[in-house]
Each structure stands twice: as C-alpha cells, then as structure tokens.
Scaffold this active site. Structure first.
Site, PDB file in Angstrom:
ATOM      1  CD  GLN A   1     -20.000 -21.178  17.414  1.00 54.43           C
ATOM      2  OE1 GLN A   1     -18.598 -20.930  18.001  1.00 54.43           O
ATOM      3  NE2 GLN A   1     -20.696 -20.895  17.066  1.00 54.43           N
TER       4      GLN A   1
ATOM      5  NE  ARG B   1     -21.918  -7.552  22.775  1.00 56.55           N
ATOM      6  CZ  ARG B   1     -21.653  -6.546  22.150  1.00 56.55           C
ATOM      7  NH1 ARG B   1     -20.876  -5.077  21.974  1.00 56.55           N
ATOM      8  NH2 ARG B   1     -23.039  -5.549  21.298  1.00 56.55           N
TER       9      ARG B   1
ATOM     10  N   PRO C   1     -22.730 -18.012  22.603  1.00 55.30           N
ATOM     11  CG  PRO C   1     -21.776 -19.017  20.109  1.00 55.30           C
ATOM     12  CD  PRO C   1     -22.814 -18.592  21.739  1.00 55.30           C
ATOM     13  CG  MET C   2     -20.110 -13.956  24.075  1.00 60.64           C
ATOM     14  SD  MET C   2     -21.017 -12.893  24.965  1.00 60.64           S
ATOM     15  CE  MET C   2     -21.080 -14.540  26.614  1.00 60.64           C
TER      16      MET C   2
ATOM     17  CE  LYS D   1     -24.317 -16.285  17.789  1.00 59.85           C
ATOM     18  NZ  LYS D   1     -23.367 -14.713  17.525  1.00 59.85           N
TER      19      LYS D   1
ATOM     20  CG  ASN E   1     -26.737 -13.040  19.128  1.00 65.86           C
ATOM     21  OD1 ASN E   1     -25.655 -13.148  18.236  1.00 65.86           O
ATOM     22  ND2 ASN E   1     -26.361 -12.738  20.242  1.00 65.86           N
ATOM     23  N   GLY E   2     -28.271 -10.047  19.385  1.00 66.51           N
ATOM     24  CA  GLY E   2     -27.980  -9.043  19.201  1.00 66.51           C
ATOM     25  C   GLY E   2     -29.188  -8.237  20.074  1.00 66.51           C
ATOM     26  CG  ASP E   3     -27.704  -4.907  20.615  1.00 61.14           C
ATOM     27  OD1 ASP E   3     -26.751  -4.400  20.955  1.00 61.14           O
ATOM     28  OD2 ASP E   3     -28.444  -3.671  19.327  1.00 61.14           O
TER      29      ASP E   3
ATOM     30  CB  CYS F   1     -15.611 -16.185  15.206  1.00 61.30           C
ATOM     31  SG  CYS F   1     -14.632 -15.117  16.423  1.00 61.30           S
TER      32      CYS F   1
END
Length: 327
Positions: free
Chosen positions: A73, A228, A19-20, A142, A203-205, A103
């Site tokens: 979410q 991202r 989610p973004m 999350k 999650n991440g990279d 967040c």
C-alpha cells in the site's frame, strides 16, 4: 468461502488482512497467513519516502516468499510521484498495489494524503489512472464512507476509481471524522457494491464469523477486510473460514495456546526488528493477545516493563502458573 479475482490475481478465499500502520508488519502477516488469510496487506508506505530514499522505508517494503498473495500500500497525493514510485518498485515481489485514500491520521491528512483525498475526487482519479497505467500489476484503492458527515461520497469515489482503472475497492464504513469510533455504516458498502462492477471489499467492525456473514447479507460485498479484529487474534481468519464451511465455531484458543502464539510472534518480531525495537513493539501485541483471558488485567502494567524476550517468557510463564492454581 468464495475465491476472489483482483485483476490477474486469484485469492484462495475472500478474507483480507487490512493494512494497519505499526501492526501489519512482516511477522504478523505471516501468522495471519498461517491462519488462512486470503490476502495480506502491508503497512502503508509513503511514496515520497521511497522517492527520497528514507531509511525506514526499506523495512516497510520487506516481503517474505511465504506471504503471497500480498498487497503493498502506497500513500501520497502527487500523481507524478505516486506513479513513478509505483513503477520504481514494481519489480519487488508484491502482487497488488493498493492506494491509501482512507488513513484518518492528522499528519497524513494535513499533507493532503490518505482520507484528505476523499475531498478531491478529481485528484484521486488522476492518481489512480496515472498509477494504473504506469504498472502491470493490479491497482486497488482503499477509501472511507466520506470525509465527514456533511461529505458522504464513497459511491462517487468508487465510480471514479473504477473509471480510472482500479481493479477493486475496499470501503471502510466510517468517515475520516469518526476515525474508529461509533459503528461502521455497512449500508454505504452496499451502495458502493450496487454502483460499480469491480470487486468491493467491506471493512469495519468484523470481529466474529457472524459479523462477516451479516456484512455479506447486508451489503453483497465480494470480500471482507479484517483489521482491528485481527489484533491479538490472528486466529480470526481460521475461525471465519471454519464457520463458513461448517456452521460451527472453533473453540477460543486456550491460555496456553495464546501464550505460545504470542511468544512465537515475539521471537519473529525480535529477529525482524532487533531486540530493542522488537521487544517494545511486541508489548502492544501482548496486551491485545491477553484481552479476555482470566487474570490478564494484572499483566497489563507488567507487560510495559518488559525489556527482553526472556523477561516476557518468564512473565507469561507466571501468568499460566497463576491461572492453573486459581482456575
């Protein structure tokens, strides 16, 4: 690729669009679904926004039948409001309800929401438990590595979430203090995976297929949340799926394929949000889409001047023509 079971929901594969806010709206989610994403996560929605019938909230709640499975979410820090609003919207066609406790944005954190809840595991547990009891759909959470380097508590939070009825947990390997800077700490994902029995989504990279494989090897996580890495690149899901299946890389989309996807995205955006808002929101996507393509730098300022779909189409037509002539 593995299937992934979250409560009573079975995902075809374990690739999750993260989610973004301002990014994972309905048009973008549909493009990622076409490329093979196993689960789509919507932009976060304020529980208080639903409670007070905020006019902007309804568009955030829009779901297309082609999206399933899709995760809605919610964010908030009042257990009563969170659980009541979850119950109020349960008949809407989402498959999973996710609670945002990650967040990092100041206006969210300053209200005690999002990653501020990392500082209060007891309250976090009450929110999860009350919400999970209020609805029949699976509830997931999350979180981040911790609030800051002095308070790394993802393992504790994951145990609280599991004990409170969460069906899965996604872990971003950065603290709130880091926002999105530095490198994500994948070892904290491994620690969480070893501490709980519910599915853990890392999650991440994750920017390439190799990143997903490395994360799996280093953490043992059950799924991969790509956020991202999908900006301007909905193809990342197809790329990872193909690599996992064959060990080979799909070629990078050509400039023409990229432009076709971006223009299609723009049409969908304008149809969904109207001409004025849609064209302004597509500008950032257009900048992301063009990253890494020859002669794209000269497009950047021009993209921000675009006021209509026709201007966007003309601009990118000139971009393709220029590239053909100049190699």
């Amino acid at each position: 690729m593995k299937t992934l079971q979250i409560g009573n929901v079975t995902l075809e594969n374990n690739l999750v669009l993260g989610p973004m806010a301002g990014v994972t709206d309905l048009p973008f989610r549909l493009l990622c679904k076409e490329q093979g994403a196993g689960l789509l996560c919507m932009e976060m929605v304020s529980a208080k926004g639903i409670y007070y019938n905020n006019k902007n909230t309804e568009q955030l709640l829009a779901i297309d039948e082609r999206e399933h499975p899709v995760s809605l979410q919610l964010f908030g820090s009042d257990p009563e409001i969170m659980s009541e609003m979850a119950k109020k919207i349960e008949e809407r066609p989402f498959d999973i309800l996710d609670i945002n406790m990650g967040c990092p944005v100041s206006k969210v954190v300053n209200n005690g929401d999002g990653s501020a809840l990392m500082k209060n595991p007891v309250l976090a547990g009450k929110i999860i438990e009350k919400t999970a009891r209020a609805i029949k759909k699976p509830v997931t959470v999350k979180i981040r590595k911790g609030f800051d380097d002095a308070h790394i508590n993802a393992v504790e939070m994951a145990k609280v979430a599991e004990a409170s009825g969460a069906a899965a947990i996604a872990v971003h390997g950065r603290t709130r203090e880091q926002y999105y800077s530095g490198r994500a700490d994948w070892d904290i994902i491994r620690q969480v995976k070893e501490a709980v029995k519910i599915p853990v989504i890392g999650n991440g990279d994750i920017l390439t297929p190799e990143d997903a494989i490395r994360m799996e090897e280093q953490t043992g996580c059950d799924g991969f949340m790509i956020a991202r890495g999908a900006q301007g690149n909905p193809w990342i899901f197809a790329q990872i799926l193909h690599y996992f299946k064959t060990g080979e890389h799909l070629p990078k989309p050509t400039a023409e394929e990229m432009v076709q996807m971006m223009l299609r995205h723009a049409k969908m955006q304008l149809a969904f949000k109207g001409d004025y808002t849609g064209i302004r929101e597509i500008r950032k996507h257009a900048a992301w889409y063009t990253a890494g393509y020859p002669n794209a730098a000269r497009l950047r300022s021009a993209i921000n001047e675009v006021e209509s779909y026709e201007q966007l189409e003309e601009l990118f037509g000139r971009f393709l023509t220029y590239n053909e002539k100049n190699g």
